[in-house]
Scaffold this motif. Structure first.
Motif, PDB file in Angstrom:
ATOM      1  N   ASP A  42       0.847  -1.192   0.000  1.00 38.77           N
ATOM      2  CA  ASP A  42       0.000   0.000   0.000  1.00 38.77           C
ATOM      3  C   ASP A  42       0.882   1.240   0.000  1.00 38.77           C
ATOM      4  OD1 ASP A  42      -1.931   1.893   0.193  1.00 38.77           O
ATOM      5  OD2 ASP A  42      -2.594   1.366   2.226  1.00 38.77           O
ATOM      6  N   LYS A  43       1.425   1.543  -1.161  1.00 35.83           N
ATOM      7  CA  LYS A  43       2.205   2.759  -1.342  1.00 35.83           C
ATOM      8  C   LYS A  43       2.005   3.239  -2.773  1.00 35.83           C
ATOM      9  CE  LYS A  43       6.501   0.478  -2.765  1.00 35.83           C
ATOM     10  NZ  LYS A  43       7.935   0.229  -2.468  1.00 35.83           N
ATOM     11  N   ALA A  44       2.162   4.542  -2.963  1.00 37.71           N
ATOM     12  CA  ALA A  44       2.042   5.074  -4.316  1.00 37.71           C
ATOM     13  C   ALA A  44       3.084   4.413  -5.207  1.00 37.71           C
ATOM     14  CB  ALA A  44       2.231   6.585  -4.302  1.00 37.71           C
ATOM     15  N   THR A  45       2.694   4.020  -6.401  1.00 36.48           N
ATOM     16  CA  THR A  45       3.628   3.371  -7.311  1.00 36.48           C
ATOM     17  C   THR A  45       4.555   4.411  -7.936  1.00 36.48           C
ATOM     18  OG1 THR A  45       2.196   3.559  -9.244  1.00 36.48           O
ATOM     19  CG2 THR A  45       1.893   1.620  -7.823  1.00 36.48           C
ATOM     20  N   ALA A  46       5.674   3.963  -8.462  1.00 36.93           N
ATOM     21  CA  ALA A  46       6.661   4.884  -9.043  1.00 36.93           C
ATOM     22  C   ALA A  46       6.068   5.686 -10.191  1.00 36.93           C
ATOM     23  CB  ALA A  46       7.894   4.112  -9.506  1.00 36.93           C
ATOM     24  N   ARG A  47       5.218   5.029 -11.018  1.00 36.34           N
ATOM     25  CA  ARG A  47       4.676   5.716 -12.197  1.00 36.34           C
ATOM     26  C   ARG A  47       3.299   6.315 -11.953  1.00 36.34           C
ATOM     27  NH1 ARG A  47       7.431   1.402 -13.168  1.00 36.34           N
ATOM     28  NH2 ARG A  47       9.295   1.553 -14.472  1.00 36.34           N
ATOM     29  N   GLN A  48       2.630   5.890 -10.862  1.00 34.15           N
ATOM     30  CA  GLN A  48       1.347   6.446 -10.425  1.00 34.15           C
ATOM     31  C   GLN A  48       0.265   6.363 -11.497  1.00 34.15           C
ATOM     32  OE1 GLN A  48       2.111  10.329  -8.659  1.00 34.15           O
ATOM     33  NE2 GLN A  48       2.869   9.343  -6.812  1.00 34.15           N
ATOM     34  N   TRP A  49       0.217   5.250 -12.209  1.00 39.38           N
ATOM     35  CA  TRP A  49      -0.853   5.061 -13.171  1.00 39.38           C
ATOM     36  C   TRP A  49      -2.209   4.981 -12.480  1.00 39.38           C
ATOM     37  CZ3 TRP A  49       1.437   0.633 -16.713  1.00 39.38           C
ATOM     38  CH2 TRP A  49       2.555   1.145 -17.397  1.00 39.38           C
ATOM     39  N   GLU A  50      -2.218   4.652 -11.199  1.00 37.89           N
ATOM     40  CA  GLU A  50      -3.468   4.543 -10.456  1.00 37.89           C
ATOM     41  C   GLU A  50      -4.219   5.870 -10.397  1.00 37.89           C
ATOM     42  OE1 GLU A  50      -0.164   4.881  -7.235  1.00 37.89           O
ATOM     43  OE2 GLU A  50      -0.415   4.096  -9.278  1.00 37.89           O
ATOM     44  N   ILE A  51      -3.536   6.977 -10.667  1.00 40.76           N
ATOM     45  CA  ILE A  51      -4.201   8.285 -10.699  1.00 40.76           C
ATOM     46  C   ILE A  51      -5.197   8.357 -11.852  1.00 40.76           C
ATOM     47  CG2 ILE A  51      -3.838  10.757 -11.107  1.00 40.76           C
ATOM     48  CD1 ILE A  51      -1.172  10.483  -9.644  1.00 40.76           C
ATOM     49  N   ASP A  52      -4.842   7.775 -12.987  1.00 41.19           N
ATOM     50  CA  ASP A  52      -5.662   7.862 -14.195  1.00 41.19           C
ATOM     51  C   ASP A  52      -6.519   6.627 -14.442  1.00 41.19           C
ATOM     52  OD1 ASP A  52      -4.309  10.360 -14.945  1.00 41.19           O
ATOM     53  OD2 ASP A  52      -2.597   9.048 -15.336  1.00 41.19           O
ATOM     54  N   ASP A  53      -6.117   5.506 -13.921  1.00 43.71           N
ATOM     55  CA  ASP A  53      -6.817   4.250 -14.203  1.00 43.71           C
ATOM     56  C   ASP A  53      -6.959   3.493 -12.893  1.00 43.71           C
ATOM     57  OD1 ASP A  53      -7.765   1.808 -15.077  1.00 43.71           O
ATOM     58  OD2 ASP A  53      -6.400   1.682 -16.790  1.00 43.71           O
ATOM     59  N   GLU A  54      -8.180   3.456 -12.358  1.00 44.83           N
ATOM     60  CA  GLU A  54      -8.387   2.917 -11.013  1.00 44.83           C
ATOM     61  C   GLU A  54      -8.141   1.419 -10.921  1.00 44.83           C
ATOM     62  OE1 GLU A  54     -12.296   3.961  -9.869  1.00 44.83           O
ATOM     63  OE2 GLU A  54     -13.283   2.990 -11.572  1.00 44.83           O
TER      64      GLU A  54
END
Length: 690
Positions: A311-323
């Motif tokens: 449970d940490k933000a990923t390096a590329r943070q694709w989770e911001i745009d694609d849940e």
């Protein structure tokens, strides 16, 4: 972690903890800093059993009558042209006659300093790119423009960080046309994109630079180098919106269903692709490896922990745009369960739906490599690239039918899955010492996980075994290995070679200590295991020995090369990808390398039989901070191909560390104001003298 921090990768847990040329940036981007965290495998299974018995016999592998079908018309993909004689022990004729008669003659190069930003090849050879990151592959695709990148452009261009490659000749083209396959493992936003580029655009282009590429090649004749063909009919990019069909028992399982795929059968995209393999029926296999770093997950369950999901933000943070990349969100709890498989692609049909095969299990697949057993069953070997994880084997339910491509493309959808347990035969084993009998060797067994369509693991269903394969394997007691990466069966001898890249945590603290098949504590340089199946490839018993324990004999207290004089080998460290030439010699590409050597990664030839068994000769070295991947050995044409991955990894956009492959002049820097960056590429090395 903010978007700005994520892009600049200032949080590097491995900074100051890597050795040799391994970059902390590579650790962050490629494997989500796996070595900085806890060991995923904390199971207490009995991982190795030394026994004090007499020296065990080493049986030669039986021949593989059906393996003759491997020399399909797409012959350039299969370098081992002559299988062993069916029913007879020992080496195939080409191997018996050929190990000392290599077709590709060269003078080994000296080790190259890790700071050199150049491709180094033997005297009499030269190199040039086949295709580079950003090269347009479709008609209408724009030329690469470093300062004006868009997702729409990247979707029509060759992707980033190519790893596995193969070149298959197109039938009836007289050797003048071929198709190149390459996968794209990961991206480095910090050197790819200008700082002014909006973060949302960075994420979108980064996604488009992942996936797979299929590109047609052409040449004037077999003595000329290949060039890629823009707009060719077989050209294809497989992207994160490409739909893959999930096959095997896990397809339709509750464990893989999501709010966007309520049937659990169709998956968008493929992630973290590393090594691969080429099948006898002319399809390509690619292994989903470090997929965990793309997902933000609860990280609390035993399954999450076993697969390194946190449970940490990923390096590329694709989770911001694609849940779907945030499995904490309702409806997406199973999304990560849809990655970690072997992917199969038909490079000759750009309209085909690629597949993910659950029957081969879910873990950090380095790749999968296929051989046809004497029985006609297809056998695929695969390593789980994690410290203290396992080696696996799949045996198909149905048999190979020569000439029936449609049938053969179903063979990886059902079968038995096994995991390996090794036993040593030296009663006096001591870490980093050659046993008294002169060899590291012993016996082994393949432990069933799925057999005859039924789970062989207590209290786990077949679906659970294939989705949570690491957990299932823990329960049956296999041997914990030092990052089993590429696993290649020789089509000359049937012997199987396992590249164990390294494991600096072995014997550290409470971690498992050295044993005969992983003979060195704090193993930073890796080793190669050689397996001989007892019977044909479907057997559940085998014998094994170590071909080599890698390192630099000039500085390391302990190295081993099957008895070959250690002062006469090229230093080698961190073996990763494996390949064979047409007469059966083994070729090894390295990654991370020379931890104790401090030299550039490279490609090495190893003699496997005869008086020179264990002799290592370095063929090439790749540029600064680069890794050697995907070797293809066309020695009958005096040509070698490699993918050069992550050159200049430690640079920044403003201050690049490498200018591979577009050097203004060998070793020179670009003109003032000229925007350039290193471009991961597939290159060809070919002979220029008579």
């Amino acid at each position: 972690m903010s978007e700005t921090t994520a892009r600049k990768f200032t949080l590097l847990p491995m900074l100051g903890h890597t050795k040799g040329k391994r970059s902390a940036v590579t650790c962050a981007l490629k494997c989500d800093n796996a070595c900085s965290g806890d060991v995923c495998n904390t199971s207490s299974n009995s991982y190795f059993r030394d026994i004090a018995s007499a020296t065990m016999s080493r049986r030669a592998a039986l021949g593989f009558g059906a393996a003759g079908a491997l020399a399909v018309v797409l012959g350039s993909a299969i370098t081992s042209a002559e299988p062993a004689v069916a029913g007879g022990p020992g080496l195939a004729p080409a191997a018996k006659e050929g190990f000392a008669k290599a077709k590709l003659k060269f003078t080994p190069i000296a080790p190259v300093d890790a700071a050199v930003d150049a491709v180094t090849v033997p005297e009499g050879f030269t190199w040039q790119p086949v295709i580079r990151w950003g090269d347009p592959i479709f008609n209408g695709a724009p030329d690469f423009d470093l300062n004006n990148q868009t997702a729409a452009a990247q979707e029509k261009q060759f992707g980033y960080n190519c790893d596995y490659t193969d070149i298959l000749e197109i039938p009836n083209t007289k050797g003048r046309r071929a198709v190149l396959f390459a996968n794209h493992e990961y991206t480095n936003d910090g050197i790819m994109f200008p700082p002014s580029m909006p973060a949302a655009d960075v994420r979108a282009v980064g996604q488009a630079a992942h996936g797979l590429s299929v590109v047609e090649l052409e040449r004037k004749n077999k003595n000329k180098p290949w060039t890629y063909v823009k707009g060719a009919p077989l050209n294809r990019r497989l992207l994160n919106n490409t739909v893959y069909e999930l096959t095997g028992p896990a397809a339709g399982s509750e464990l893989v269903k999501t709010v966007k795929d309520r049937d659990g059968r169709f998956i968008k995209g493929t992630l973290g692709n590393c090594a691969g393999g080429t099948t006898p029926w002319g399809t390509i296999l690619s292994g989903e490896e470090n997929f965990n770093g793309y997902f933000r997950s609860p990280g609390t369950s035993a399954y999450d922990k076993r697969y390194g999901l946190t449970d940490k933000a990923t390096a590329r943070q694709w989770e911001i745009d694609d849940e779907r990349f945030d499995t904490r969100k309702p409806g997406y709890e199973n999304e990560a369960n849809r990655f970690g498989y072997i992917v199969e692609v038909d490079p000759f049909d750009p309209t085909s739906t690629p597949k993910k095969h659950s029957s081969l299990g879910r873990f950090k697949h380095e790749g999968a490599n296929v051989i046809i057993a004497e029985s006609g069953h297809v056998v695929a070997y695969s390593g789980d690239d994690e410290r203290f994880d396992y080696l696996y084997k799949f045996v198909s339910k149905d048999k190979y039918i020569e000439g029936n491509r449609q049938h053969n493309m179903t063979l990886l959808s059902a079968g038995n899955l096994y995991v390996a347990r090794f036993t040593g035969n030296s009663a006096d084993f001591k870490a980093s010492e050659v046993p008294a009998d002169g060899a590291f060797d012993g016996t082994g067994e393949w432990l069933a996980l799925v057999e005859n369509g039924v789970s062989a693991v207590p209290e786990m269903t077949v679906e659970q075994v294939l989705v949570y394969t690491r957990v299932a394997a823990d329960k049956v007691g296999p041997t914990k290995m030092d990052r089993a990466e590429d696993v290649e069966p020789s089509l000359h001898t049937g012997k199987v070679y396992v590249a164990c890249t390294n494991n600096s945590n072995r014997g550290v603290g409470s971690n498992e200590a050295a044993n005969e098949v992983n003979p060195r504590n704090e193993n930073r340089d890796g080793h190669i295991v050689e397996i001989t199946e007892t019977g044909d490839q479907t057997s559940t018993a085998f014998t094994w020995n170590l071909l080599m324990v890698c390192g630099d004999p000039a500085t390391d207290k302990f190295t081993y090369f099957s008895g070959f004089p250690v002062d006469k080998v090229s230093p080698i460290s961190c073996p990763d990808n494996l390949a064979f030439d047409s007469v059966g010699n083994l070729w090894i590409s390295t990654d991370g390398a020379p931890a104790g050597i401090g030299k550039a990664d490279g490609l090495f030839k190893v003699t496997l039989e005869g008086a020179e068994r264990g002799k290592v000769e370095q063929f090439l070295a790749v540029p600064k901070e680069g890794e050697t991947c995907g070797p293809i050995i066309h020695d009958d044409e005096r040509t070698v191909f490699v993918a050069v991955q992550h050159p200049g990894e430690e640079g920044s956009f403003e201050k690049q560390s490498s200018f591979f492959p577009d050097y203004v002049k060998e070793g020179a820097t670009p003109a003032r104001g000229e925007a350039r960056a290193p471009r991961p590429s597939v290159i060809q090395v070919f002979r220029t003298d008579a």
